[in-house]
Design a protein around this motif. Structure first.
Motif, mmCIF file in Angstrom:
data_model
loop_
_atom_site.group_PDB
_atom_site.id
_atom_site.type_symbol
_atom_site.label_atom_id
_atom_site.label_comp_id
_atom_site.label_asym_id
_atom_site.label_seq_id
_atom_site.Cartn_x
_atom_site.Cartn_y
_atom_site.Cartn_z
ATOM 1 N N ASN A 1 -24.039 -17.314 -37.769
ATOM 2 C CA ASN A 1 -22.979 -17.172 -38.767
ATOM 3 C C ASN A 1 -22.551 -18.521 -39.342
ATOM 4 N N MET B 1 -16.849 -14.975 -32.337
ATOM 5 C CA MET B 1 -17.941 -14.890 -31.359
ATOM 6 C C MET B 1 -17.843 -16.000 -30.326
ATOM 7 N N PRO C 1 -25.814 -9.470 -34.088
ATOM 8 C CA PRO C 1 -24.848 -10.416 -34.664
ATOM 9 C C PRO C 1 -25.248 -10.930 -36.044
ATOM 10 N N ALA C 2 -26.557 -11.097 -36.269
ATOM 11 C CA ALA C 2 -27.002 -11.567 -37.579
ATOM 12 C C ALA C 2 -26.793 -10.487 -38.643
ATOM 13 N N GLY D 1 -25.197 -15.537 -32.197
ATOM 14 C CA GLY D 1 -24.386 -15.008 -33.296
ATOM 15 C C GLY D 1 -23.482 -16.057 -33.907
ATOM 16 N N ILE E 1 -30.727 -11.537 -31.412
ATOM 17 C CA ILE E 1 -30.017 -12.031 -32.596
ATOM 18 C C ILE E 1 -29.818 -10.961 -33.661
#
Length: 221
Positions: free
Chosen positions: A146, A114, A19-20, A142, A16
């Protein structure tokens, strides 16, 4: 048993992290970019309109992000806020509302991208092998993270973005008193998280958003 737990924790954080981090950084860049478009060059002059993570990292926010990632449940963290000077805006109240809204909107767009990439990857190579499996999990998490960042930041708790959006629609005197709560905002958020109330506030909205998003691309939850 302990070794398995450590391995699972490291694996979760690694999946993670990218993407985080991308979501958190682009959230702040979006604030600065919209402010710049509206006439405030502060973020640009301070080198904050960049995807380089170094100017954006807040050590405490990063530590909280790693800790919540490792523990599971709601992932929480933050970057250094992008500086904005509303005096440069033609309409300061409207400008601050638009700047605030840019962050969550960016996170929702990232979640959409994503989810689309996840659909493409599953069509081309459905998690066949460790690399493909890593990519699938990263895109899956991700999208969820988000969506979570967007929902979290839309909470009307100063200094979160939702409070600035709400303040725009309030009478001036009420908005000033409302935004004065900002000094206690982080304490309120940490308290809600410690009591387990943050999950209860956000999970229903997050799950609805994710189901809607994944259904657009025929993805399982």
């Amino acid at each position: 048993m302990m070794e398995f737990d450590i391995f699972a924790t490291v694996q979760r954080v690694s999946v993670i992290f990218i993407p985080a981090l991308l979501g958190i950084i682009l959230h702040e860049v979006a604030h600065g970019w919209v402010a710049d478009r509206l006439g405030d060059p502060t973020a640009r002059f301070m080198g904050r309109l960049t995807i380089n993570p170094l100017p954006h990292i807040d050590p405490l926010g990063l530590a909280v992000f790693v800790l919540t990632s490792a523990l599971g449940g709601f992932v929480f963290g933050w970057a250094r806020p992008v500086p904005v000077n509303p005096r440069h805006f033609r309409n300061p109240a409207k400008g601050m509302m638009l700047v605030a809204l840019a962050g969550p909107v960016t996170n929702l767009l990232l979640a959409l991208v994503m989810a689309l990439l996840l659909r493409v990857v599953l069509e081309v190579n459905p998690a066949d092998g460790p690399v493909a499996e890593f990519v699938v999990r990263a895109l899956y998490y991700g999208a969820g993270i988000n969506v979570g960042l967007a929902c979290l930041n839309l909470l009307p708790i100063p200094p979160l973005d939702g409070s600035r959006v709400l303040a725009y629609f309030l009478p001036f005197n009420v908005a000033v008193r409302y935004m004065s709560v900002e000094r206690y905002g982080m304490v309120i958020l940490i308290g809600l998280m410690a009591l387990g109330l943050l999950d209860k506030l956000l999970l229903p909205l997050m799950l609805w958003c994710l189901r809607t998003l994944f259904s657009l691309f025929g993805l399982p939850m």
